[in-house]
Design a protein around this motif. Structure first.
Motif, mmCIF file in Angstrom:
data_model
loop_
_atom_site.group_PDB
_atom_site.id
_atom_site.type_symbol
_atom_site.label_atom_id
_atom_site.label_comp_id
_atom_site.label_asym_id
_atom_site.label_seq_id
_atom_site.Cartn_x
_atom_site.Cartn_y
_atom_site.Cartn_z
ATOM 1 N N VAL A 1 1.006 5.848 -0.783
ATOM 2 C CA VAL A 1 0.295 7.087 -1.066
ATOM 3 C C VAL A 1 0.952 7.838 -2.223
ATOM 4 C CG1 VAL A 1 -0.581 7.372 1.284
ATOM 5 C CG2 VAL A 1 1.646 8.364 0.659
ATOM 6 N N THR B 1 0.864 -1.179 0.000
ATOM 7 C CA THR B 1 0.000 0.000 0.000
ATOM 8 C C THR B 1 0.900 1.228 0.000
ATOM 9 O OG1 THR B 1 -0.155 0.300 2.404
ATOM 10 C CG2 THR B 1 -1.692 -1.254 1.402
ATOM 11 N N PHE C 1 7.636 4.569 15.532
ATOM 12 C CA PHE C 1 6.967 4.437 16.821
ATOM 13 C C PHE C 1 5.805 3.450 16.756
ATOM 14 C CE2 PHE C 1 8.669 8.855 17.168
ATOM 15 C CZ PHE C 1 9.583 8.577 18.159
ATOM 16 N N GLN D 1 -3.030 12.796 9.058
ATOM 17 C CA GLN D 1 -1.722 12.181 8.770
ATOM 18 C C GLN D 1 -0.749 13.191 8.174
ATOM 19 O OE1 GLN D 1 -3.127 8.806 6.438
ATOM 20 N NE2 GLN D 1 -2.453 7.388 8.039
ATOM 21 N N VAL E 1 2.836 3.856 16.645
ATOM 22 C CA VAL E 1 1.614 4.558 16.263
ATOM 23 C C VAL E 1 1.168 4.219 14.846
ATOM 24 C CG1 VAL E 1 2.028 6.502 17.806
ATOM 25 C CG2 VAL E 1 2.952 6.549 15.472
ATOM 26 N N GLY F 1 6.362 5.550 8.419
ATOM 27 C CA GLY F 1 6.781 6.742 9.128
ATOM 28 C C GLY F 1 5.604 7.627 9.511
ATOM 29 N N ASN F 2 4.411 7.171 9.222
ATOM 30 C CA ASN F 2 3.215 7.949 9.547
ATOM 31 C C ASN F 2 2.436 7.264 10.680
ATOM 32 O OD1 ASN F 2 1.032 9.815 9.342
ATOM 33 N ND2 ASN F 2 1.532 10.056 7.173
ATOM 34 N N PHE F 3 1.290 7.785 11.035
ATOM 35 C CA PHE F 3 0.534 7.159 12.122
ATOM 36 C C PHE F 3 -0.855 6.741 11.644
ATOM 37 C CE2 PHE F 3 -1.894 10.585 14.736
ATOM 38 C CZ PHE F 3 -2.338 11.196 13.584
ATOM 39 N N LYS F 4 -1.502 5.874 12.410
ATOM 40 C CA LYS F 4 -2.846 5.374 12.074
ATOM 41 C C LYS F 4 -2.919 4.791 10.659
ATOM 42 C CE LYS F 4 -5.194 8.357 15.338
ATOM 43 N NZ LYS F 4 -6.311 9.252 15.619
ATOM 44 N N VAL F 5 -1.848 4.124 10.268
ATOM 45 C CA VAL F 5 -1.833 3.506 8.947
ATOM 46 C C VAL F 5 -2.804 2.326 8.942
ATOM 47 C CG1 VAL F 5 -0.369 2.353 7.262
ATOM 48 C CG2 VAL F 5 0.520 4.257 8.614
ATOM 49 N N TYR G 1 0.518 15.137 10.942
ATOM 50 C CA TYR G 1 1.459 14.357 11.747
ATOM 51 C C TYR G 1 2.858 14.405 11.131
ATOM 52 C CZ TYR G 1 3.616 10.396 14.170
ATOM 53 O OH TYR G 1 4.450 9.603 14.918
ATOM 54 N N LEU G 2 2.919 14.272 9.811
ATOM 55 C CA LEU G 2 4.206 14.266 9.122
ATOM 56 C C LEU G 2 4.939 15.591 9.282
ATOM 57 C CD1 LEU G 2 3.628 12.413 5.751
ATOM 58 C CD2 LEU G 2 4.716 11.587 7.839
ATOM 59 N N MET H 1 -5.243 0.205 1.371
ATOM 60 C CA MET H 1 -5.329 -0.566 2.607
ATOM 61 C C MET H 1 -6.739 -1.118 2.824
ATOM 62 S SD MET H 1 -3.704 -1.797 5.150
ATOM 63 C CE MET H 1 -2.126 -0.989 5.430
ATOM 64 N N ILE I 1 -4.725 3.760 -5.123
ATOM 65 C CA ILE I 1 -3.817 3.761 -3.971
ATOM 66 C C ILE I 1 -4.401 4.614 -2.851
ATOM 67 C CG2 ILE I 1 -1.771 3.362 -5.386
ATOM 68 C CD1 ILE I 1 -1.072 6.313 -5.107
ATOM 69 N N ASP I 2 -3.713 4.617 -1.716
ATOM 70 C CA ASP I 2 -4.177 5.376 -0.563
ATOM 71 C C ASP I 2 -3.880 6.868 -0.718
ATOM 72 O OD1 ASP I 2 -5.278 3.340 1.031
ATOM 73 O OD2 ASP I 2 -3.276 2.667 1.600
ATOM 74 N N THR I 3 -4.602 7.676 0.071
ATOM 75 C CA THR I 3 -4.228 9.086 0.193
ATOM 76 C C THR I 3 -4.090 9.402 1.667
ATOM 77 O OG1 THR I 3 -6.585 9.474 -0.105
ATOM 78 C CG2 THR I 3 -5.149 10.151 -1.895
ATOM 79 N N LEU I 4 -3.222 10.327 1.975
ATOM 80 C CA LEU I 4 -3.039 10.720 3.370
ATOM 81 C C LEU I 4 -4.279 11.436 3.879
ATOM 82 C CD1 LEU I 4 0.616 12.103 3.186
ATOM 83 C CD2 LEU I 4 -0.140 9.959 4.216
#
Lengths: 413, 413, 413, 413
Positions: C236, C234, C294, D405, C296, C269-273, D408-409, C254, D398-401
């Protein structure tokens, strides 16, 4: 009546067995199918096995289908005491503990035979050989033996040639679902996993020498290749050597390979594959491991003799200092790399093998007395039944031949 | 007396044969070894072969070792007219030309049989079947047949079952050096090479469906995987299906695969593998090719019938427009992908097979009359001799068992 | 003055460090080169690191080259108490123990800062952020920071944007020898090793979803592919998604992947993936793990909240039962898979990174005050020096351009 | 007004272009989007390209979007006369034919410049260099140049340094969609396809030496590795050398590699990579090929001089006999392996590059006069637009942020 380390360890053993049960759809399916009718009622199954969660799961499946089960460990280093404890708690007799001495090992096998098993599951043929040596009065009670390993099957054939057999020995190891899967994928992955875990070293770019390009050797070699190691194969069979060459490996005699390799993994089923004539030519810091059967592929006896110093430098790794000043590291004292240092084969692989073992025991019980007293193969029906159960569990369906296609395959015009 | 396209094409044929000779160490070695004694003196060898440079090299080796050689092509599309011309120039009788009709094909086989061969090399068993149908008075002259293909061996077994055989048929295809090397590495690479050449398309990321996970299918599948295609396998055998799964492939029935695949390569040895029920579900622009034996794996007959338009869109590629508006591309009219579109198997692969064929002919000549009149295997001695010659030519030496190790393998205690 | 678990554990720590020293030629070479002159004399180096044998080896190398060294652990689960003990025994101050609480973790970082370091090695930027928050009066003493991770570099850049920096932060993570080697080969192998060890499951044929196709993600994905898993990516970023497709992976959002995957490894490297919207769609028995920074990436907070039951089913693995009855297994509570469950990166990989860190500290000490106060790259000279030391240790020599070739590259006619 | 071989060849050219159109979704989509508005109206685009079906498709797309298009071939051996014929028939001016002499080659480039192009697509920078040498009065008319190759970009930078540029040169080659895809997957596959086709040799087990581990070199090396060749890498950059080592390749200087290799493929962008000092050490029968830019990577000039005999032994292959008696085979006279011997890059790869070229031309036309007169990169917007069009055509989403997120980055606490 069992002899194990400590019954109080059972809770951790239970957890381990529950874990593997999640990933053993084949044994689970067979257990469900045959537990109601208690098909193994009144039968005693003697098992000489690597005593850990997966074999334990098989032992429990036999028990839940009516059998009396008695177990010994097939390798002093592979027995897990907590698993043994849980089996005992569940009513299985166990004679094994981690680190038992050679004498204890043999005594434990004797205990199993004293229970007068009707069916034997063997792993290396030690239990059956002991039966011939000391308990031959029990032979007539035996429906048959399921032997798990290449080495064991070789020994069974040698015994047959030498003395004749008194019951069929099913070469479970020669079943496709065993040698194509267990040896290749199972040992392939678990040997590598164990190497990584025990050494914390990188595989990418490292030079591995794999001795033997049989199913085990090629499993290991292909997985190493997939992880981008440089892999050298040694072989005695010209055809396998040529396959190895075409599969992208370097092929050379051990005499040359010893000078180049960083890590050596033996998988020949033979002994002294890395013997005295080679130790001195190894590079300083070379690592030796064995993924064949016994701790004889690397000639440990000689290594112990010639080394001027030996110490444990990391769990499961000993350093030997040679007279020429070089150091050699040996993993798990030359015993089975994937078992001694880890949890053994991946769960799903053993599920296939144990599905076979389950149906082989059923088949021997039902038909063993009519079968020829030789080393026999697993019947194709059993193989197909297991393969289908496994595919089902994966949600995979496959094609079937149309009658027209079947006919086409059989015609010659 | 030969019937070929044009004798004047010989020069280009000569160049081709000289090229392959550079990379055929096994046949070269055998020729050197046996030409002095002219071992095939007074024998006629009838060959039904893909008539290109490599088989031509074998034919010449036989001739240089004393045989009279007569050749026909085994596939109307694989014959190379310049190669045929050079063979004729060198004194071999040839009955074959590119694009010959089915009638000519059969007539050419008849011409070969009229020369009353003592030894036959067959590729698909057409020549031998014709012998049984129309030339059965010649059977007694035959020492035996070497059959090159899986399909041919199946037909030989069916014939044996149906009518009995009158001479041994050696299943060259079942020799390790054939099925482990030719099918797997040879077809694997040449099918891919031919796909690339014929389509100019990318393999990375493309979805290929390989029908059949036998030696040919897995050769192709593994090479495609190595080039990072997405590969789907269809199978009828649950064990092979499970292997494919463990080897990292998606496994599904053709019914589902047709909806997903970009390219289909059949390698089953069966017919109607992609049949009428599937054509309509293919994606627009799907590409079909066959790497099995005949042009029946893809049901071309039905495709021709249901298509509303057909045209050649590129050399060797036809576009069929279906009633539902979708277009299907077929490479080489469903004939053998690796032969019809290219130069066939890589040279070194054929060198192994032809080394086997050479020694099989020698063996049949020397021992054929004593052998059982059934389908028999290539003797292990022959296999080992060829493997050793090949390893030598690569400069590879391997280990040998010590007497002590041999003994260890045979003991059971 | 240190705060660790137990100084008496040192002997086992020593053995571990001796082991890794065998396989760290780069750090060994640098230590030899600079210890005589004691180049770090009078300097204090504060390290926030995964406190295990390899980082310990680096800390010792600094000490042996004259520095005063103070260490804290960068992750409560990665500290090895025996290693910490040996460092203390060797005269390094350490503030870390396995399983320390979040409060202790912060307090330990404070202890490091109280020693007023001149040079900082950070792993995630926690130590530097704390410096800005509570110890800003120390900023002027700092020559610079070497930051090890992607996440840390991102945070450094965000800090720079937000507040400005008061000293250079060297993005060690952005050096080629780090991101091309550590992230790709190191995490690739160690994540897989850890998965195998923690689960005892097979990789062949299993469906893995790798979230993120950056250097870490592609390292993991390629190693899994080499072991014949089925891998879904997956992403982005459309370009990375296309690369993944061409590299033979399935690419999907995802949302779809959660329904298919057996195992999920996050590396974004991101969160809530893997967040709340996805948990319910997972298959029963799905396994989740994180190889990003982390805990997260998998939204553990939400998972804890929605689960109706949680229990440890195997060392390092928790089972969460969801309201819909499905079970989800999480490895290492969503913390770093390769560190929490194993020995972290392979030794040789860290040797490269730590070689860089060593020369970066030297460079900051010598030149830090003149450098711009921003996030800067590792100089190419340092990279080349380390690469050459490593190649030398492998016995590999390479080509050099001739003057004529150098000239050719610079001309345009 | 065009100068080509024969206009009557157009029909075959048309078929070829129709075929590639099936597999060029990106260019097709762009053409549809911009043809209505005729965005290139009143502009002349001069193209110096490998004149075959895929570049022809791009030329037609420009024309269909309003441009006047003038083409020359960038390589005397890669021009396909039938394709050129169809372009002329469709109203494009073409100055190229297969096998044109060096003088004709230059004269043809001159013809293109005489048409006073506003936009240039260059492949190796020959057209632009000629503009500087002989047509500098035209510079002010040029919005900019899109340069396709690494070599061309190097020359552009050298020109910039030496004389300055008068318009922007867009390094199409440095766009991710070019160097990550064309060089790696495109050249990787097409070089191998061409090797197979031209030699009919096996890749499995053969020893290849790939000179250069840049994007082209690693593309070729990885594909060869996937096909189970033994691959040796030569490099001048220690970091790339280390990557090659970790990717499982043998790394050594050319001096050693020449003694071992069966096949050599140069991919360095430099000259005399295989020069006089090496020819004598090659094995008898070694095969040389070049996948870099010009026919100078192999020092053909010297080889011609020292050889005592030269003859064509197979289409596209010459044999050189050296004074020491050894024979060396050279494919395509050292020109570009993948172009000279085959159809060049796979279609879909060129579709990506040409999508970039299309939008670059649009961007230069709209913004070129404001852009700095240097070598500039393709803007990220263009890259993303092309990648999305391609993913769409593959049915991949594909996914998007999420905003959360993204946030967060960007945070550092």
């Amino acid at each position: 009546m069992s002899r194990i380390r400590d019954i109080n360890l059972w809770e951790s053993g239970k957890k381990k067995i529950e874990w593997v049960k999640n990933f053993m759809p084949v044994v689970n399916t067979l257990e469900s199918k045959y537990s109601f009718s208690q098909i193994f009622k009144d039968k005693t199954i003697g098992m000489c096995i690597h005593l850990e969660a997966k074999t334990a799961r098989l032992a429990l499946a036999f028990k839940n289908c009516g059998a009396k089960v008695v177990c010994a460990g097939s390798n002093p280093l592979s027995t897990q005491d907590d698993v043994a404890a849980y089996l005992v708690k569940e009513g299985i007799e166990v004679f094994a503990w981690r680190g038992e001495s050679s004498e204890d090992y043999e005594r434990n096998l004797e205990e199993v035979l004293k229970k007068e098993p009707n069916l034997i599951i063997d792993d290396g043929f030690d239990l059956t050989v002991l039966l011939y040596k000391k308990f031959s009065y029990l032979k007539h009670k035996i429906f048959g033996v399921g032997e798990e390993t290449t080495t064991g099957v070789k020994r069974a054939k040698a015994l047959l040639k030498d003395r004749g057999l008194d019951f069929p020995v099913v070469a479970v190891n020669d079943s496709k679902l065993k040698f194509l899967f267990d040896n290749r994928y199972g040992t392939g992955e678990s040997a590598i996993s164990s190497f990584m875990r025990n050494t914390n070293l990188l595989i990418s770019g490292r030079t591995f020498v794999v001795a033997g390009y049989g199913w085990v050797g090629r499993g290991i070699a292909q997985k190493l290749q997939g992880l981008k190691a440089k892999v050298i194969i040694t072989e005695v069979d010209p055809i396998k050597a040529l396959e190895a060459h075409m599969d992208g490996f370097s092929v050379m005699p051990m005499k040359e390979a010893v000078k180049i390799g960083d890590v050596f993994i033996t998988a020949t089923g033979n002994f002294k594959v890395i013997g005295e004539e080679y130790f001195y030519d190894l590079k300083d810091g070379a690592i030796l491991a064995n993924a064949g059967h016994f701790n004889v592929e690397i000639d440990m006896e000689t290594l112990e003799k010639i080394a001027i110093e030996k110490r444990e430098v990391r769990d499961n790794i000993h350093e030997y200092k040679l007279p020429n000043g070089k150091r050699v590291f040996v993993i798990a004292e030359g015993r089975l790399l994937n078992l001694a240092g880890g949890d053994g084969h991946p769960i799903e692989i053993m599920d296939l093998s144990f599905g076979i073992q389950f149906l082989v025991m059923k088949w021997l019980m039902e038909r063993g007395k009519e079968l020829p007293k030789v080393v026999i193969s697993v019947s194709e029906d059993i193989e197909l039944e297991i393969a289908k159960i496994k595919l089902d569990s994966l949600g995979i369906s496959i094609d079937t031949l149309t009658p027209e296609q079947l006919n086409y395959l059989q015609s010659w015009e």
